[in-house]
Design an enzyme around this catalytic site. Structure first.
Site, PDB file in Angstrom:
ATOM      1  N   ASP A  68      -1.020  -7.687   1.544  1.00  0.00           N
ATOM      2  CA  ASP A  68      -0.739  -7.598   0.111  1.00  0.00           C
ATOM      3  C   ASP A  68       0.331  -6.548  -0.168  1.00  0.00           C
ATOM      4  O   ASP A  68       0.502  -5.580   0.584  1.00  0.00           O
ATOM      5  CB  ASP A  68      -2.010  -7.301  -0.689  1.00  0.00           C
ATOM      6  CG  ASP A  68      -2.701  -6.014  -0.270  1.00  0.00           C
ATOM      7  OD1 ASP A  68      -2.740  -5.722   0.944  1.00  0.00           O
ATOM      8  OD2 ASP A  68      -3.216  -5.292  -1.151  1.00  0.00           O
ATOM      9  N   GLU A 133      -5.642  -4.020   0.281  1.00  0.00           N
ATOM     10  CA  GLU A 133      -5.401  -2.594   0.478  1.00  0.00           C
ATOM     11  C   GLU A 133      -4.760  -1.916  -0.723  1.00  0.00           C
ATOM     12  O   GLU A 133      -5.067  -0.767  -1.034  1.00  0.00           O
ATOM     13  CB  GLU A 133      -4.516  -2.389   1.712  1.00  0.00           C
ATOM     14  CG  GLU A 133      -4.519  -0.968   2.268  1.00  0.00           C
ATOM     15  CD  GLU A 133      -3.479  -0.049   1.630  1.00  0.00           C
ATOM     16  OE1 GLU A 133      -3.588   1.177   1.812  1.00  0.00           O
ATOM     17  OE2 GLU A 133      -2.562  -0.551   0.924  1.00  0.00           O
TER      18      GLU A 133
END
Length: 377
Positions: A68, A133
């Protein structure tokens, strides 16, 4: 054969704004399965996760990272399409090239080269990848995967997190730990009233002020050889009322600690509560432990990384614990030697995020050399 730049081009093409993976992990899993890795998807709500392993016995070295990325901001301010890799004079631009799809590209390329060179090496090579994350869903990512691995009896010996640790060139800084992060949401009730009649009201701002003076002037600790002193920052204050002639009836306050190994979350909680008690206040406090501090200041992994950096860039790396939190905080508590080694962090989360092709090649070569030291030598 696909080179590092092409792998990175493919990864950047997936608009994986946290917590969306947008196809990155499918690409990575297909890549790794073609090399002989066994992959298991461990998705959790909106967060995509997977763990991959090559080999059956021997020490397990895991490369950890996230697919991400943070939002791009105003696209018009970018000089390039943030989700289309573009090279200008050896510099590569795109959202996530440094944080951290560049590291992922290096890991994938290295894994293929390593297995081709050492098809029957005496150890195990793993990947732990999440799309959770960068945002608020981090608890659905790496900590969830670690719980699943523990349930399966999978023990990680060494872990390299591909976060952008470097300052000027790849490898010049290795993160050997991170500070802990503890947050608190505090609610203090009072009694709303007119400013002309303070005896009929109870002003929570006045009541909390001496507590804040005490907390903001407190020396929490002196740090140590690896960590700076613990710090506390007030991040939010809000009171009811919204008019110049009203005494507010309640107060909401947020604060955050970044703390060293000299403290625990419980020791900090106790000192905060004692400060309120000292001033005869009993607010409602909601605590959130974002991560405990961790430190890998010795061990085979660190020594291998230091020697590798020296061999490839000519100087020993700076060993640092600076910066924010990383997913290493969820891996280290399982007894794993954890370090962070990645690209330069100068442009992460910014418009025109970039990295150099030279740094990509250097990082891939260092990853390969570390694998040789830990799994072959």
């Amino acid at each position: 054969m696909t080179d590092i730049k092409q792998i990175l081009t493919d990864l950047i093409g997936f608009p994986s704004i946290t917590p969306e993976d947008a196809g990155c992990q499918k690409y990575m899993i297909q890549f790794l399965e073609q090399l002989g890795f066994t992959c298991q998807q461990l998705n959790n709500g909106p967060v995509s996760n997977f763990f991959a392993c090559y080999g059956k016995i021997g020490p397990l070295l895991v490369f950890a990272g996230h697919t991400d990325v943070v939002p791009v901001g105003e696209v018009s301010k970018w000089d390039t399409d943030p989700f289309s890799l573009e090279e200008k004079s050896g510099v590569l631009y795109g959202r996530g090239v440094a944080d951290m799809k560049g590291s992922l590209a290096c890991m994938l390329h290295m894994a293929r080269r390593f297995i081709k060179t050492y098809p029957s090496f005496p150890g195990r090579l793993g990947f732990l990848i999440t799309s959770g994350e960068e945002g608020d869903e981090f608890n659905l990512g790496t900590p969830y995967v670690m719980q699943k691995l523990e349930q399966q009896g999978i023990v990680i010996d060494y872990c390299i997190v591909g976060e952008p640790s470097s300052s000027l060139k790849a490898g010049d800084v290795i993160k050997i730990g991170r500070r802990g992060s503890l947050s608190a949401k505090i609610h203090l009730s009072g009694k709303q009233g007119h400013v002309a009649y303070p005896h009929l009201a109870d002003n929570p701002i006045h009541r909390i002020s001496p507590v804040l003076a005490e907390l903001t002037s407190m020396q929490w600790d002196n740090g140590n050889a690896f960590f700076p002193p613990t710090s506390m920052q007030i991040t939010y204050i809000h009171c009811g009322g919204h008019a110049g002639n009203i005494i507010p009836g309640e107060l909401n306050l947020h604060l955050n600690f970044r703390y060293s190994t000299e403290q625990t979350d419980e020791s900090l909680k106790t000192r905060v509560i004692n400060a309120f008690t000292h001033h005869n206040l009993n607010p409602a406090i909601e605590w959130r432990l974002n991560g405990e501090p961790f430190l890998t200041n010795k061990g085979i992994l660190l020594e291998s990384c230091k020697q590798t950096v020296l061999e490839h860039i000519g100087t020993l790396p700076e060993l640092s614990t600076s910066g924010g939190t990383s997913d290493g905080r969820f891996i280290a508590p399982y007894g794993v030697e954890v370090i962070e080694l990645g690209l330069v962090n100068a442009t992460i989360h910014q418009v025109n995020e970039c990295t150099s092709l030279q740094d990509l090649n250097t990082l891939e070569t260092m990853y390969f050399s570390i694998c040789e030291k830990l799994l072959i030598d």
